[in-house]
Scaffold this motif. Structure first.
Motif, mmCIF file in Angstrom:
data_model
loop_
_atom_site.group_PDB
_atom_site.id
_atom_site.type_symbol
_atom_site.label_atom_id
_atom_site.label_comp_id
_atom_site.label_asym_id
_atom_site.label_seq_id
_atom_site.Cartn_x
_atom_site.Cartn_y
_atom_site.Cartn_z
ATOM 1 N N ALA A 94 0.835 -1.200 0.000
ATOM 2 C CA ALA A 94 0.000 0.000 0.000
ATOM 3 C C ALA A 94 0.871 1.252 0.000
ATOM 4 O O ALA A 94 0.589 2.223 -0.710
ATOM 5 C CB ALA A 94 -0.938 -0.004 1.207
ATOM 6 N N ARG A 95 1.939 1.233 0.782
ATOM 7 C CA ARG A 95 2.857 2.385 0.800
ATOM 8 C C ARG A 95 3.538 2.574 -0.551
ATOM 9 O O ARG A 95 3.688 3.694 -1.027
ATOM 10 C CB ARG A 95 3.883 2.218 1.909
ATOM 11 N N LEU A 96 3.940 1.476 -1.182
ATOM 12 C CA LEU A 96 4.589 1.560 -2.491
ATOM 13 C C LEU A 96 3.644 2.117 -3.558
ATOM 14 O O LEU A 96 4.073 2.788 -4.489
ATOM 15 C CB LEU A 96 5.096 0.192 -2.939
ATOM 16 N N SER A 97 2.354 1.842 -3.414
ATOM 17 C CA SER A 97 1.387 2.281 -4.415
ATOM 18 C C SER A 97 0.688 3.581 -4.043
ATOM 19 O O SER A 97 -0.133 4.074 -4.798
ATOM 20 C CB SER A 97 0.325 1.198 -4.630
ATOM 21 N N ASP A 98 0.994 4.140 -2.868
ATOM 22 C CA ASP A 98 0.332 5.342 -2.352
ATOM 23 C C ASP A 98 -1.149 5.129 -2.056
ATOM 24 O O ASP A 98 -1.936 6.070 -2.074
ATOM 25 C CB ASP A 98 0.506 6.536 -3.304
ATOM 26 N N ALA A 99 -1.540 3.897 -1.787
ATOM 27 C CA ALA A 99 -2.926 3.616 -1.409
ATOM 28 C C ALA A 99 -3.145 4.015 0.046
ATOM 29 O O ALA A 99 -2.202 4.115 0.832
ATOM 30 C CB ALA A 99 -3.242 2.139 -1.597
ATOM 31 N N ARG A 100 -4.386 4.237 0.399
ATOM 32 C CA ARG A 100 -4.722 4.677 1.759
ATOM 33 C C ARG A 100 -4.967 3.538 2.735
ATOM 34 O O ARG A 100 -4.825 3.699 3.938
ATOM 35 C CB ARG A 100 -5.969 5.555 1.710
ATOM 36 N N THR A 101 -5.407 2.396 2.220
ATOM 37 C CA THR A 101 -5.696 1.261 3.098
ATOM 38 C C THR A 101 -5.163 -0.021 2.473
ATOM 39 O O THR A 101 -4.879 -0.083 1.285
ATOM 40 C CB THR A 101 -7.210 1.071 3.344
ATOM 41 N N THR A 102 -5.079 -1.047 3.318
ATOM 42 C CA THR A 102 -4.759 -2.385 2.831
ATOM 43 C C THR A 102 -5.700 -3.361 3.502
ATOM 44 O O THR A 102 -6.159 -3.143 4.617
ATOM 45 C CB THR A 102 -3.289 -2.769 3.105
ATOM 46 N N GLN A 103 -6.027 -4.414 2.782
ATOM 47 C CA GLN A 103 -6.858 -5.474 3.324
ATOM 48 C C GLN A 103 -6.171 -6.798 3.066
ATOM 49 O O GLN A 103 -5.587 -6.998 2.008
ATOM 50 C CB GLN A 103 -8.239 -5.513 2.659
ATOM 51 N N LEU A 104 -6.257 -7.672 4.048
ATOM 52 C CA LEU A 104 -5.770 -9.034 3.914
ATOM 53 C C LEU A 104 -7.000 -9.920 3.869
ATOM 54 O O LEU A 104 -7.868 -9.816 4.721
ATOM 55 C CB LEU A 104 -4.891 -9.414 5.103
ATOM 56 N N HIS A 105 -7.100 -10.770 2.857
ATOM 57 C CA HIS A 105 -8.261 -11.631 2.701
ATOM 58 C C HIS A 105 -7.870 -13.093 2.790
ATOM 59 O O HIS A 105 -6.981 -13.543 2.093
ATOM 60 C CB HIS A 105 -8.920 -11.401 1.342
ATOM 61 N N LEU A 106 -8.565 -13.795 3.674
ATOM 62 C CA LEU A 106 -8.571 -15.242 3.690
ATOM 63 C C LEU A 106 -10.040 -15.602 3.465
ATOM 64 O O LEU A 106 -10.891 -14.734 3.503
ATOM 65 C CB LEU A 106 -8.082 -15.779 5.027
ATOM 66 N N THR A 107 -10.372 -16.844 3.222
ATOM 67 C CA THR A 107 -11.774 -17.154 2.929
ATOM 68 C C THR A 107 -12.681 -16.911 4.127
ATOM 69 O O THR A 107 -13.849 -16.610 3.957
ATOM 70 C CB THR A 107 -11.941 -18.620 2.473
ATOM 71 N N ASP A 108 -12.161 -17.020 5.322
ATOM 72 C CA ASP A 108 -13.000 -16.875 6.506
ATOM 73 C C ASP A 108 -12.772 -15.580 7.276
ATOM 74 O O ASP A 108 -13.385 -15.378 8.312
ATOM 75 C CB ASP A 108 -12.759 -18.058 7.461
ATOM 76 N N ALA A 109 -11.899 -14.715 6.802
ATOM 77 C CA ALA A 109 -11.597 -13.500 7.561
ATOM 78 C C ALA A 109 -11.081 -12.400 6.635
ATOM 79 O O ALA A 109 -10.467 -12.680 5.617
ATOM 80 C CB ALA A 109 -10.559 -13.782 8.637
ATOM 81 N N ILE A 110 -11.360 -11.162 7.031
ATOM 82 C CA ILE A 110 -10.822 -9.995 6.345
ATOM 83 C C ILE A 110 -10.242 -9.085 7.413
ATOM 84 O O ILE A 110 -10.893 -8.784 8.410
ATOM 85 C CB ILE A 110 -11.919 -9.239 5.571
ATOM 86 N N VAL A 111 -9.003 -8.651 7.216
ATOM 87 C CA VAL A 111 -8.351 -7.723 8.131
ATOM 88 C C VAL A 111 -8.057 -6.454 7.341
ATOM 89 O O VAL A 111 -7.479 -6.517 6.273
ATOM 90 C CB VAL A 111 -7.041 -8.312 8.706
ATOM 91 N N GLU A 112 -8.477 -5.320 7.865
ATOM 92 C CA GLU A 112 -8.251 -4.051 7.168
ATOM 93 C C GLU A 112 -7.482 -3.097 8.065
ATOM 94 O O GLU A 112 -7.676 -3.079 9.270
ATOM 95 C CB GLU A 112 -9.582 -3.392 6.784
ATOM 96 N N GLN A 113 -6.589 -2.325 7.465
ATOM 97 C CA GLN A 113 -5.803 -1.360 8.228
ATOM 98 C C GLN A 113 -5.521 -0.140 7.374
ATOM 99 O O GLN A 113 -5.197 -0.254 6.198
ATOM 100 C CB GLN A 113 -4.504 -1.985 8.698
ATOM 101 N N ALA A 114 -5.644 1.028 7.984
ATOM 102 C CA ALA A 114 -5.281 2.269 7.302
ATOM 103 C C ALA A 114 -3.771 2.361 7.221
ATOM 104 O O ALA A 114 -3.054 1.843 8.073
ATOM 105 C CB ALA A 114 -5.848 3.464 8.059
ATOM 106 N N VAL A 115 -3.287 3.015 6.187
ATOM 107 C CA VAL A 115 -1.849 3.195 5.992
ATOM 108 C C VAL A 115 -1.470 4.582 6.495
ATOM 109 O O VAL A 115 -2.090 5.563 6.135
ATOM 110 C CB VAL A 115 -1.465 3.061 4.500
ATOM 111 N N ASN A 116 -0.450 4.629 7.334
ATOM 112 C CA ASN A 116 0.006 5.924 7.864
ATOM 113 C C ASN A 116 1.071 6.516 6.979
ATOM 114 O O ASN A 116 1.854 5.909 6.404
ATOM 115 C CB ASN A 116 0.561 5.759 9.282
#
Length: 116
Positions: A94-116
């Motif tokens: 996310a930092r390399l792409s200048d995106a604001r957030t990142t999400q990690l996806h597994l089939t049973d869970a999603i983890v989201e975090q803002a990028v500082n």
């Protein structure tokens, strides 16, 4: 028929779960969604006369607000991994792409975090 999610690959997770959810949420496949986005060439390691390029860094999925304006990086992991594995990778991408957030996806869970 029940799917054994533990046997699904990362590609399966993306094609069977993540991409349908993104499209159903209203994201435009042609202008707002890109897969396997190259973020940086792999580092070149030189030893004597031999040079080897390490792995290219690429995000599984990048969502764009507008062309060339990335909003989120989505990293997928096979369901055999723990929730949170890959989050640092997603944050780095996310930092390399200048995106604001990142999400990690597994089939049973999603983890989201803002990028500082």
């Amino acid at each position: 028929m029940s799917i054994n999610k533990a046997k699904l690959t990362e590609t399966d997770i993306i094609s069977k779960f993540i991409m349908p959810a993104i499209k159903n949420a209203g994201w435009d496949d042609m202008s707002q969604i890109r897969q396997e986005v190259k973020l940086r060439d792999g580092k070149v390691i030189v030893r004597g006369q031999l040079g080897v390029r390490k792995t290219v860094k690429s995000a599984d999925i990048v969502l764009y607000h507008k062309p060339s304006m990335p909003l989120a990086v989505i990293e997928a992991k096979a369901n055999k991994h723990e929730v949170g594995k890959g989050m640092q990778q997603g944050l780095d991408y996310a930092r390399l792409s200048d995106a604001r957030t990142t999400q990690l996806h597994l089939t049973d869970a999603i983890v989201e975090q803002a990028v500082n």
